[in-house]
Structure formats: C-alpha cells, structure tokens
Design a protein around this motif. Structure first.
Motif, PDB file in Angstrom:
ATOM      1  N   SER A 170      -2.032 -15.595 -51.514  1.00 47.54           N
ATOM      2  CA  SER A 170      -2.145 -14.268 -52.134  1.00 47.54           C
ATOM      3  C   SER A 170      -2.095 -14.320 -53.656  1.00 47.54           C
ATOM      4  O   SER A 170      -2.457 -13.340 -54.317  1.00 47.54           O
ATOM      5  N   GLU A 171      -1.676 -15.445 -54.226  1.00 45.60           N
ATOM      6  CA  GLU A 171      -1.459 -15.482 -55.673  1.00 45.60           C
ATOM      7  C   GLU A 171      -2.720 -15.210 -56.496  1.00 45.60           C
ATOM      8  O   GLU A 171      -2.663 -14.498 -57.502  1.00 45.60           O
ATOM      9  N   PRO A 172      -3.895 -15.756 -56.115  1.00 46.47           N
ATOM     10  CA  PRO A 172      -5.098 -15.431 -56.907  1.00 46.47           C
ATOM     11  C   PRO A 172      -5.508 -13.960 -56.832  1.00 46.47           C
ATOM     12  O   PRO A 172      -6.381 -13.529 -57.597  1.00 46.47           O
ATOM     13  N   PHE A 173      -4.902 -13.217 -55.919  1.00 45.54           N
ATOM     14  CA  PHE A 173      -5.276 -11.806 -55.733  1.00 45.54           C
ATOM     15  C   PHE A 173      -4.123 -10.869 -56.088  1.00 45.54           C
ATOM     16  O   PHE A 173      -4.086  -9.723 -55.622  1.00 45.54           O
ATOM     17  N   LEU A 174      -3.217 -11.334 -56.907  1.00 48.07           N
ATOM     18  CA  LEU A 174      -2.031 -10.555 -57.225  1.00 48.07           C
ATOM     19  C   LEU A 174      -2.367  -9.261 -57.963  1.00 48.07           C
ATOM     20  O   LEU A 174      -1.875  -8.185 -57.614  1.00 48.07           O
ATOM     21  N   THR A 175      -3.207  -9.357 -58.988  1.00 51.01           N
ATOM     22  CA  THR A 175      -3.542  -8.161 -59.775  1.00 51.01           C
ATOM     23  C   THR A 175      -4.258  -7.097 -58.945  1.00 51.01           C
ATOM     24  O   THR A 175      -3.878  -5.918 -58.994  1.00 51.01           O
ATOM     25  N   PRO A 176      -5.300  -7.458 -58.163  1.00 46.55           N
ATOM     26  CA  PRO A 176      -5.909  -6.426 -57.300  1.00 46.55           C
ATOM     27  C   PRO A 176      -4.908  -5.805 -56.329  1.00 46.55           C
ATOM     28  O   PRO A 176      -5.011  -4.613 -56.015  1.00 46.55           O
ATOM     29  N   TYR A 177      -3.949  -6.599 -55.869  1.00 40.88           N
ATOM     30  CA  TYR A 177      -2.947  -6.080 -54.934  1.00 40.88           C
ATOM     31  C   TYR A 177      -2.059  -5.038 -55.612  1.00 40.88           C
ATOM     32  O   TYR A 177      -1.779  -3.973 -55.038  1.00 40.88           O
TER      33      TYR A 177
END
Length: 490
Positions: free
Chosen positions: A42-49
C-alpha cells in the motif's frame, strides 16, 4: 582490523569460527524480518488513499499538515535511537521498529481526522529512525569473516521485500481491482509477521559503546540500503569489527551490585559522549571527507523531500479517481534500476580525488533537470520517467559518496560520520519543510514546492562546480610548482 576482546576467548572462538548454525539462524531470522517488514504493497498508494473516500482529507491537510510531521519526528528521534540501539543491544530497538510500523498501519486503517494521522506520522518517523537497529544487529552476532555474506543477505531481503510489495500492490490494484484499504490490510499482516519473527532473534550481549567497549572494537554500523530513501551502499573490506556474542551473564540481585552497575553506566555514558565529540572533530578535519559529507547532507535533504511528495505531485498531474495509476510499478522499476546502477558504479575506476566535485556538480545538475521536468511537464508518464532517472542518479552518487567517505575514515568512526551526515540532512529538511511546506510557514502548493527543489539541486550543482574547478586548478598549479622545483634542482 581488531581482534576479539579479552574475556572467554575460547568461547568466542567457538562462536566465531564454528558451524553454520551459529550465524545461519540469526541471519535467516533477520532476513525474514527485513523481508516481511518491507512487503508493504500500500505504500506507493499512500497519497491517493489519504485523499480518497477512506480518509477524505484535503490536499492542504495531507501535504502541508500531515506529511511534515514525519520529518520532525525522524529528526527528533534519530540521535536518541542511535544511542539507545547500542545501549539496549539492538534487539529491543528492532522490536520497537516492528511495533511502530504495526501502530502506523493499524492507524492507517482505522484512524480518522487530522490529529490522529499526524500522530500516525510520528510513529512512522519512529519506524524510520529505528532502521539502524536492523542493519547493525547482525554484526554483533557473527564473525568478521562473515560480514560481507550476511550484509548481502540482509540488504537483499529488504530490496526483494520492497520490490515484491510494490509489484504486488500494482498487480492487485490494476489487475485484480483491489482497493487500497485491502492493500493496507496486507501491509499490516506482513509487518505483524515480521514483528513476530523478531522475537526469536538471539539477544546480543556486547555492543560497541556501552557494553564492554574496547578501544580496538570496530564500528557497529555497516553500510545501509534504506528502502525509504533509496540509498544503497556496498561493503568496504576494512569496515569490520569483532562480534559481541557471549553467554548471558546473571544480573546481581543485591542492591549494591545494581548501584555499582548504574554508576558504571553513568561513567560510560559520559565517556561515550566525550569520545563521540572528539571523533567528530577529528573526522571532519579532512577536506576530502568534508566535501563528500556536505554533498551527502545537502542532496539527501532534497532527496527526502522529493520522494516524500512525489505521490502528491503525481496525484495533482493525474488524479487516481480519473484514471488508473502505476505508482507501485514505478517504485519497483526505480528500485531495481537503482540497484543495477549501484552495482555498476562499484566497478568504475576513476580519480575521484581530482574529478569527484565536478562529477557531483554534473550529476546534481541532472537531478535538478529531472525534478524540473517532473514539475513543469504535466504529463504523468514524463513524471514517472523523471522520477526513475532521479532515483537512479541519487543512488549512484550516494554509493560513490559512501565509498569515498569510508576510505577516509577509521572504522571506529564510521557510524558517527554517517549518523551526523543523516542528522544534518534531516535538520536541513526540517528547515526546508518549515519554510516551504508546513502550513505555519509559506504552505506552498505542490508544483511550487517541486520548482524550489529543482532550484535547490541546481544550487548544489553550482557550489560543487565552483569548488571542483578551484580544486583542479590548485592541483595543476601544485604539479607545475613541483615540476619547476625538480627542474631547478637538476
């Protein structure tokens, strides 16, 4: 460089040179910990999350109020963790790292609101600061002649784990259609497995500074690849130290014994701090090492800023709700290509003493160009490509800087210099964050921030270009003077 210290030499010899089980078990356990701790899809998608419906935060809250907390906590915790890692003999700090990351991802799943997520960033900063325990633990329980082998294993474990996490995250999002919330569940599960594995690590009984320290004891920290900052380091043959593995001694039960022990610890703390200060003054008296250290600190500051806010830039260029994103794939590709660059630079032979500053200036300019293109060309594929180039160049240069600094150091001072360089980088990053990013400062938008980062690297390039030209002119002038003197004598 230094042999085993006094006290139970036969036992130490048996441990150091004995069978494979003496080193294989702690190495395997630590590699398992490093792998599972790095599998965070999930780390590469933290900002969208954070910007999505799960947290429903605004861009200003995420970029200007939440993310800066990581920088502040990392800086505040770095030096205490540096000392505590040695004082507590590594394993407790490894467990602290696992616990910090568990709290981070648990809060990422269930915490709501600005204050809660700022608290989350504090725990993430703690998890980052305690990375040093993972990379230094193994050298306290294996023999010197195994350092190169176990170092490659431990670093490979984190690199493979990070790559597996990024690739699996991208596949699950793009192909299987999983939500980022589900990726966070996988990340939390993987970190929990790592935390459970860490409990089985053997407890070292020796350390460099606080526990039976000898003047001949070698450095407790080896060169580190941080998945967070992308720096990669290869081993130097001189960076070795004797292991600190002994049988566990019994703690005195009477009050007098405890008092004497506390008094001894107080004396040790004062001595350690004095020795660290003296070593600090001696280390940075070398011009060549000072030059590479300055570049290390300045560039790492900018590097941290770019990777911390790159997802935010991509989200502004192409919102994740409007089109499929490939953040995980980009992180995986940049990591693997950076590792290839690190391998290649290890085989490049050049006169870094003569051309090092000019090379730093040239590559720093390329980094500045990559960041500038990432900011001004509002195309997601150009942003991705520029980010990959940015990470490759930085990893290549930080490896070269590591080589150059290591050759100018006695191994006893290795950990100190790299710790100081990282601390200065974080201090500069904190200042930059306060002025540029933080809502209490200028609170600039993400595009203006990256424009400033591009000019920041350009300024680094100009400084080292001027210094490099001056150094080359001095070297040629000195050579001419030597030739003229030799001709006069003849």
């Amino acid at each position: 460089m230094a042999g085993p210290r006094g006290g139970r030499p036969s036992r130490r010899s048996a441990r150091a040179g004995g069978g494979g089980c003496c080193w294989a078990l702690p190495t395997a356990l630590l590699c398992a910990y490093g792998f599972f701790c790095s599998v965070r899809p999930s780390e590469p998608f933290l900002t969208p999350y954070l910007l999505g419906p799960h947290k429903n935060l605004s861009e200003t809250q995420v970029f200007n109020e939440i993310y800066p907390v990581w920088t502040y906590s990392y800086l505040a915790l770095l030096f205490p963790v540096f000392l505590a890692t040695d004082y507590l003999r590594y394993k407790p700090v490894v467990l602290l790292q696992g616990l910090s990351l568990i709290i981070t991802w648990f809060m990422l799943l269930y915490a709501q609101g600005l204050r809660a997520l700022q608290f989350l960033e504090f725990f993430y900063g703690m998890g980052t600061a305690t990375d040093i325990a993972y990379y230094s633990y193994i050298y306290s329980v294996v023999d010197v002649n195994l350092y190169q082998k176990v170092t490659s294993y431990c670093r490979s474990a984190t690199l493979v784990g990070y790559t597996v996490g990024s690739v699996s995250g991208q596949v699950l999002v793009s192909v299987a259609g999983w939500s980022i919330f589900s990726l966070n569940v996988i990340s939390l599960t993987s970190i929990s497995i790592a935390f459970g594995t860490a409990w089985f690590l053997p407890m070292p009984q020796k350390s460099l500074f606080f526990h039976h320290v000898s003047g001949q004891q070698l450095s407790w920290e080896m060169k580190v690849m941080d998945c967070k900052n992308g720096s990669a380091v290869q081993d130097h043959t001189d960076v070795q130290r004797a292991p600190g593995w002994e049988d566990e001694t019994k703690v005195p039960l009477n009050g007098e014994g405890c008092s004497a022990e506390k008094q001894e610890q107080k004396v040790d703390i004062v001595k350690v701090l004095k020795d660290l200060w003296w070593d600090f003054l001696q280390c940075y008296s070398s011009k060549n090492m000072l030059c590479w250290s300055v570049w290390w600190a300045l560039s790492t500051c900018g590097y941290f800023q770019v990777i911390n806010y790159a997802q935010g830039l991509w989200e502004m260029v192409l919102p994740s709700h409007s089109m499929e994103i490939y953040n995980g794939a980009v992180e995986a590709v940049s990591t693997l290509l950076g590792a290839v660059a690190v391998f290649v630079v290890g085989h490049i032979k050049t006169s870094w003493a003569m051309w090092g500053e000019v090379a730093l200036a040239l590559f720093s300019f390329l980094i500045a160009a990559a960041v500038y293109i990432m900011d001004t060309v509002r195309n997601i594929w150009v942003c991705y490509a520029s980010y990959v180039v940015f990470r490759i160049i930085y990893m290549l240069l930080i490896t070269t800087a590591t080589f150059q600094i290591a050759t100018n150091l006695s191994v006893e001072r290795y950990a100190l210099v790299f710790g100081v360089n990282t601390f200065i980088a974080l201090a500069l990053q904190t200042l930059l964050t306060l002025i540029v990013v933080d809502a209490s400062g200028l609170g600039l938008d993400i595009f203006t921030q990256f424009l400033i980062y591009a000019f920041y690297f350009a300024a680094i390039s100009l400084v080292f270009l001027g210094s490099g030209i001056y150094s080359i002119m001095r070297a040629y002038r000195r050579q001419e003077q030597m030739q003229s003197r030799s001709s006069e004598r003849q």
